[in-house]
Design a protein around this motif. Structure first.
Motif, PDB file in Angstrom:
ATOM      1  N   ILE A  70       0.839  -1.210   0.000  1.00  0.00           N
ATOM      2  CA  ILE A  70       0.000   0.000   0.000  1.00  0.00           C
ATOM      3  C   ILE A  70       0.867   1.251   0.000  1.00  0.00           C
ATOM      4  O   ILE A  70       0.644   2.185  -0.753  1.00  0.00           O
ATOM      5  CB  ILE A  70      -0.950  -0.011   1.220  1.00  0.00           C
ATOM      6  CG1 ILE A  70      -1.951  -1.163   1.082  1.00  0.00           C
ATOM      7  CG2 ILE A  70      -1.670   1.323   1.366  1.00  0.00           C
ATOM      8  CD1 ILE A  70      -2.695  -1.497   2.368  1.00  0.00           C
ATOM      9  N   ALA A  71       1.879   1.254   0.850  1.00  0.00           N
ATOM     10  CA  ALA A  71       2.714   2.442   1.034  1.00  0.00           C
ATOM     11  C   ALA A  71       3.527   2.801  -0.204  1.00  0.00           C
ATOM     12  O   ALA A  71       3.713   3.981  -0.502  1.00  0.00           O
ATOM     13  CB  ALA A  71       3.652   2.236   2.223  1.00  0.00           C
ATOM     14  N   SER A  83       3.052   1.667  -3.496  1.00  0.00           N
ATOM     15  CA  SER A  83       2.437   1.346  -4.786  1.00  0.00           C
ATOM     16  C   SER A  83       2.410   2.557  -5.720  1.00  0.00           C
ATOM     17  O   SER A  83       2.371   3.699  -5.289  1.00  0.00           O
ATOM     18  CB  SER A  83       1.007   0.850  -4.571  1.00  0.00           C
ATOM     19  OG  SER A  83       0.221   1.890  -4.038  1.00  0.00           O
ATOM     20  N   ARG A  98       0.070   4.225  -7.997  1.00  0.00           N
ATOM     21  CA  ARG A  98      -1.378   4.250  -8.236  1.00  0.00           C
ATOM     22  C   ARG A  98      -1.726   4.518  -9.700  1.00  0.00           C
ATOM     23  O   ARG A  98      -2.849   4.280 -10.120  1.00  0.00           O
ATOM     24  CB  ARG A  98      -2.060   5.292  -7.348  1.00  0.00           C
ATOM     25  CG  ARG A  98      -1.696   5.209  -5.864  1.00  0.00           C
ATOM     26  CD  ARG A  98      -2.456   4.109  -5.160  1.00  0.00           C
ATOM     27  NE  ARG A  98      -1.963   3.820  -3.832  1.00  0.00           N
ATOM     28  CZ  ARG A  98      -2.477   4.269  -2.702  1.00  0.00           C
ATOM     29  NH1 ARG A  98      -3.500   5.060  -2.719  1.00  0.00           N
ATOM     30  NH2 ARG A  98      -1.976   3.908  -1.542  1.00  0.00           N
ATOM     31  N   THR A 157      -3.764  -2.864  -3.126  1.00  0.00           N
ATOM     32  CA  THR A 157      -3.934  -1.475  -2.700  1.00  0.00           C
ATOM     33  C   THR A 157      -5.349  -0.953  -2.934  1.00  0.00           C
ATOM     34  O   THR A 157      -5.696   0.105  -2.435  1.00  0.00           O
ATOM     35  CB  THR A 157      -2.938  -0.553  -3.437  1.00  0.00           C
ATOM     36  OG1 THR A 157      -3.295  -0.471  -4.806  1.00  0.00           O
ATOM     37  CG2 THR A 157      -1.516  -1.060  -3.304  1.00  0.00           C
ATOM     38  N   SER A 175      -8.345   3.635  -3.105  1.00  0.00           N
ATOM     39  CA  SER A 175      -7.210   2.876  -2.587  1.00  0.00           C
ATOM     40  C   SER A 175      -7.115   3.059  -1.083  1.00  0.00           C
ATOM     41  O   SER A 175      -7.630   4.026  -0.532  1.00  0.00           O
ATOM     42  CB  SER A 175      -5.908   3.374  -3.231  1.00  0.00           C
ATOM     43  OG  SER A 175      -5.929   3.157  -4.604  1.00  0.00           O
ATOM     44  N   TYR A 176      -6.431   2.128  -0.451  1.00  0.00           N
ATOM     45  CA  TYR A 176      -6.195   2.252   0.987  1.00  0.00           C
ATOM     46  C   TYR A 176      -5.276   3.443   1.238  1.00  0.00           C
ATOM     47  O   TYR A 176      -4.535   3.879   0.357  1.00  0.00           O
ATOM     48  CB  TYR A 176      -5.578   0.972   1.545  1.00  0.00           C
ATOM     49  CG  TYR A 176      -6.548  -0.178   1.523  1.00  0.00           C
ATOM     50  CD1 TYR A 176      -7.629  -0.218   2.391  1.00  0.00           C
ATOM     51  CD2 TYR A 176      -6.399  -1.223   0.618  1.00  0.00           C
ATOM     52  CE1 TYR A 176      -8.533  -1.258   2.362  1.00  0.00           C
ATOM     53  CE2 TYR A 176      -7.294  -2.273   0.585  1.00  0.00           C
ATOM     54  CZ  TYR A 176      -8.360  -2.282   1.463  1.00  0.00           C
ATOM     55  OH  TYR A 176      -9.254  -3.316   1.423  1.00  0.00           O
ATOM     56  N   ASP A 177      -5.309   3.965   2.448  1.00  0.00           N
ATOM     57  CA  ASP A 177      -4.584   5.162   2.842  1.00  0.00           C
ATOM     58  C   ASP A 177      -3.071   4.936   2.843  1.00  0.00           C
ATOM     59  O   ASP A 177      -2.525   4.251   3.704  1.00  0.00           O
ATOM     60  CB  ASP A 177      -5.061   5.594   4.234  1.00  0.00           C
ATOM     61  CG  ASP A 177      -4.530   6.945   4.651  1.00  0.00           C
ATOM     62  OD1 ASP A 177      -3.565   7.445   4.051  1.00  0.00           O
ATOM     63  OD2 ASP A 177      -5.087   7.505   5.611  1.00  0.00           O
ATOM     64  N   LYS A 178      -2.414   5.535   1.868  1.00  0.00           N
ATOM     65  CA  LYS A 178      -0.972   5.398   1.691  1.00  0.00           C
ATOM     66  C   LYS A 178      -0.209   6.025   2.867  1.00  0.00           C
ATOM     67  O   LYS A 178       0.767   5.463   3.364  1.00  0.00           O
ATOM     68  CB  LYS A 178      -0.585   6.072   0.370  1.00  0.00           C
ATOM     69  CG  LYS A 178       0.803   5.828  -0.099  1.00  0.00           C
ATOM     70  CD  LYS A 178       0.973   6.444  -1.497  1.00  0.00           C
ATOM     71  CE  LYS A 178       2.295   6.097  -2.083  1.00  0.00           C
ATOM     72  NZ  LYS A 178       2.227   5.200  -3.206  1.00  0.00           N
ATOM     73  N   LEU A 193       2.354   4.213   5.489  1.00  0.00           N
ATOM     74  CA  LEU A 193       3.713   4.695   5.720  1.00  0.00           C
ATOM     75  C   LEU A 193       3.945   4.970   7.205  1.00  0.00           C
ATOM     76  O   LEU A 193       5.010   4.655   7.751  1.00  0.00           O
ATOM     77  CB  LEU A 193       3.979   5.967   4.902  1.00  0.00           C
ATOM     78  CG  LEU A 193       4.182   5.756   3.409  1.00  0.00           C
ATOM     79  CD1 LEU A 193       4.108   7.085   2.676  1.00  0.00           C
ATOM     80  CD2 LEU A 193       5.510   5.064   3.145  1.00  0.00           C
TER      81      LEU A 193
END
Length: 171
Positions: free
Chosen positions: A81-82, A84, A86, A113, A128-131, A135
């Motif tokens: 997720i962190a 990716s 997008r 993600t 998308s999930y919260d980047k 992090l």
């Protein structure tokens, strides 16, 4: 002679099992049958017992083995997720319109993600999930965001000021 560890009571064992549900000591104490009035202090006190900590650790390892969920897997998902890109999911083309990739063509790392795909008021919406949150969680895991404590130099600078304030009226 090895030191003998004390046996946990049934209530303490139940506390450990309940604690794994939500990692809330107060709720675990209540669900394990301790008084609701003293659940907070009982929960905190119970968590400090070495045998309780060992039993919780044992239960966590059993659960991890049973579910095959490991810290490495969690970190791997957060990293996907962190870090990716997008733009692999959706991008703006030269005409200024949005192109959305077919999900069956996306690599698994990118699919991880995506939190939601739905038909919205103005067409297809992809979330998308919260980047930033991912992090932050990774940074905390790595110890990057430790709280900074007041250093000794600033304390030393305060001592003369305090002394001066205390002695001002003694002339």
């Amino acid at each position: 002679m090895p030191k003998k560890t004390k046996e946990l009571t049934d209530k303490q064992k139940r506390f450990c099992e309940e604690y794994l549900i939500d990692l809330n000591a107060t709720q675990a104490a209540t669900r394990a049958g301790y008084s609701a009035k003293t659940a907070y202090s009982t929960g905190q006190r119970t968590l400090k017992i070495v045998e309780v900590q060992e039993y919780i650790s044992k239960l966590q390892k059993k659960r991890s083995k049973r579910t095959e969920i490991t810290a490495d897997k969690v970190i791997e998902e957060l990293a996907a997720i962190a870090f990716s890109d997008r733009t692999k999911i959706a991008s703006v083309n030269a005409n200024g319109t949005v192109d959305i990739a077919a999900t069956d063509t996306l690599p698994d790392e990118i699919k991880k993600t995506i939190s939601c795909i739905k038909e919205g008021k103005f067409g297809v919406e992809v979330s998308s999930y919260d980047k930033i949150k991912a992090l932050e969680l990774l940074g905390r895991h790595l110890g990057m965001f430790t709280e900074r404590k007041e250093d000794d130099i600033s304390k030393e600078q305060e001592i003369p000021k305090l002394y001066e304030a205390l002695t001002e009226g003694s002339d």
